[in-house]
Enzyme design. Structure first.
Site, PDB file in Angstrom:
ATOM      1  CE1 TYR A  52      -3.165   2.954   0.644  1.00 39.19           C
ATOM      2  CE2 TYR A  52      -1.974   3.408   2.501  1.00 39.19           C
ATOM      3  CZ  TYR A  52      -3.045   3.638   1.794  1.00 39.19           C
ATOM      4  OH  TYR A  52      -3.392   4.794   2.025  1.00 39.19           O
ATOM      5  CE  LYS A  89      -2.923   6.576  -1.797  1.00 36.17           C
ATOM      6  NZ  LYS A  89      -4.018   7.070  -2.416  1.00 36.17           N
TER       7      LYS A  89
END
Length: 330
Positions: free
Chosen positions: A141, A145
Site C-alpha cells: 500500500y 501510494k
C-alpha cells in the site's frame, strides 16, 4: 471561492462520503464515483451525480466532462493483499485518471496520499515533507501510494495544477481502520498495547482533512507539484486514546502493555504463516499495525499552515467522540 463541477473518486469511502456531503452543502455540482452501490445511492439521494466505475479498467472519459477539480481519494487501503491488486488500484488507476483529466481539460487534481510511507520500527518526531523515508517501505500500500504521489506531482503543468496531501490516521463516522479495532477490543474486553501504549499517535478528524483538501483546491494554481503532511497536530499516547474511547463506550477493557519489538516479531510470524495458507488471508496482526502503533509518529505542520493557510480545529478526543456517537446512533 473556487467553483465549477467537481469529481470525487472513492466517494463511498470513509473520507469520500464526508467530503461529498460537504461539497453538496456548499452548493457544488458533484460527480461521485465509488465501489459501493448502496452508499452511492445514498449520495445520489443527497444530490450528487453518482456513477459506478472501475477507474482502473473502464472508460473514464464520461466521468470527466465539464470537470474543473478532481478530488482523487479512491484507493486500495489495506495493510495486506496482493501486490498486483495494489498496483492496479493505486498506481495504474491514478495514472489513467491523470491522463484522462488532462485530455478533458480539468484544471485541478487533488490527491490523497499517505503518511504510511514514514512507518518504521523507530520513533519519528516532527516529520516534514522532506523527512527521510525508510529504505524499504512497510507494505505494498505505502509503496504504490508513494509511486502514485510521484506521478501526480510530476503531472502538473500550466493549466493543470496537482497537489498531494498525506492525511494521518483519519477518524470519522465511516472509519474502517481505527474505529473497528477499538470496537473489537471493547467487545472482547482485552486490548494489546504495542510499545506499552506509549507511542504518540496524531489522529486527524475527517472534517479537518476535508478542510485541507478545500484549501488545497483554492490555492492549487500556486502550489502545483507540492505535497503536504496533514494531521490533527495533537500527539497523544495510544493508551490515552484507547482509554478515552472505552470510557465513551462504557466498556471495561483490560489493556495489556507489550514491548514493541515483541509485537513486531509476532506480526512477522503471523504474516509468514498467512502466506502459507490457502488464499493468503489477512492475519490478525500485521507488520504495519505493529509499527504504526508501537512507535511514535508526529508531524511538523508548518508547510500546510503557511501554504494552505489551514489549521486543524478538532481535538483527537472530539474526533473519537464524533465517530463513536455515529456508531452508537447507527
Amino acid at each position: 471561492m473556487v467553483g465549477g463541477r467537481v469529481l470525487v473518486t472513492g466517494a463511498t469511502g470513509g473520507l469520500g462520503r464526508i467530503l461529498t456531503t460537504l461539497l453538496l452543502a456548499q452548493g457544488r455540482d458533484v460527480i461521485a464515483t465509488g465501489r459501493d452501490p448502496a452508499r452511492g445511492a445514498a449520495l445520489r439521494d443527497a444530490g450528487a451525480h453518482f456513477i459506478a466505475s472501475d477507474l482502473a479498467r473502464d472508460d473514464i472519459a464520461p466521468l470527466l466532462a465539464g470537470i474543473d477539480t478532481i478530488f482523487h481519494l479512491a484507493a486500495l487501503s489495506s495493510p495486506w493483499g496482493s501486490h498486483a491488486d495494489f498496483v492496479a488500484a493505486n498506481l495504474t488507476m491514478t495514472q489513467r485518471l491523470l491522463v484522462a483529466a488532462r485530455a478533458a481539460g480539468c484544471r485541478r487534481f487533488l490527491f490523497a496520499s499517505t503518511p504510511s510511507i514514514y512507518a518504521g520500527a523507530a520513533h519519528r518526531l516532527d516529520l516534514t515533507e522532506a523527512s527521510r523515508l525508510p529504505g524499504r517501505l512497510v507494505n505494498a500500500y505505502a509503496q504504490t501510494k508513494l509511486a502514485a504521489e510521484h506521478a501526480v506531482r510530476a503531472a502538473g503543468a500550466p493549466g493543470f495544477a496537482t497537489v498531494a496531501l498525506r492525511p494521518r490516521a483519519i477518524v470519522g463516522p465511516h472509519d474502517t481502520v481505527l474505529l473497528p479495532r477499538l470496537l473489537r477490543a471493547a467487545r472482547s474486553g482485552v486490548m494489546p498495547l504495542p510499545g506499552y501504549g506509549r507511542a504518540l499517535i496524531e489522529l486527524t478528524d475527517a472534517r479537518d482533512v476535508c478542510a485541507a483538501f478545500l484549501a488545497a483546491e483554492a490555492r492549487a494554481d500556486t502550489l502545483s507539484g507540492q505535497v503536504f503532511n496533514i494531521s490533527g497536530g495533537q500527539p497523544l499516547p495510544l493508551v490515552k486514546l484507547a482509554d478515552h474511547a472505552f470510557r465513551r463506550l462504557g466498556r471495561r477493557v483490560r489493556m495489556v502493555p507489550l514491548p514493541a519489538r515483541v509485537v513486531l516479531g509476532l506480526a512477522h510470524l503471523a504474516e509468514a504463516s498467512a502466506r502459507l495458507r490457502p488464499g493468503r488471508p489477512e492475519p490478525a496482526l500485521t507488520v504495519y499495525a505493529a509499527k504504526a502503533l508501537g512507535w511514535s509518529q508526529t508531524f511538523d505542520l508548518g508547510a500546510a499552515r503557511a501554504a494552505l493557510e489551514w489549521e486543524p480545529h478538532y481535538s483527537p478526543f472530539a474526533a473519537l467522540d464524533w465517530a463513536l456517537q455515529a456508531h452508537h446512533d447507527a
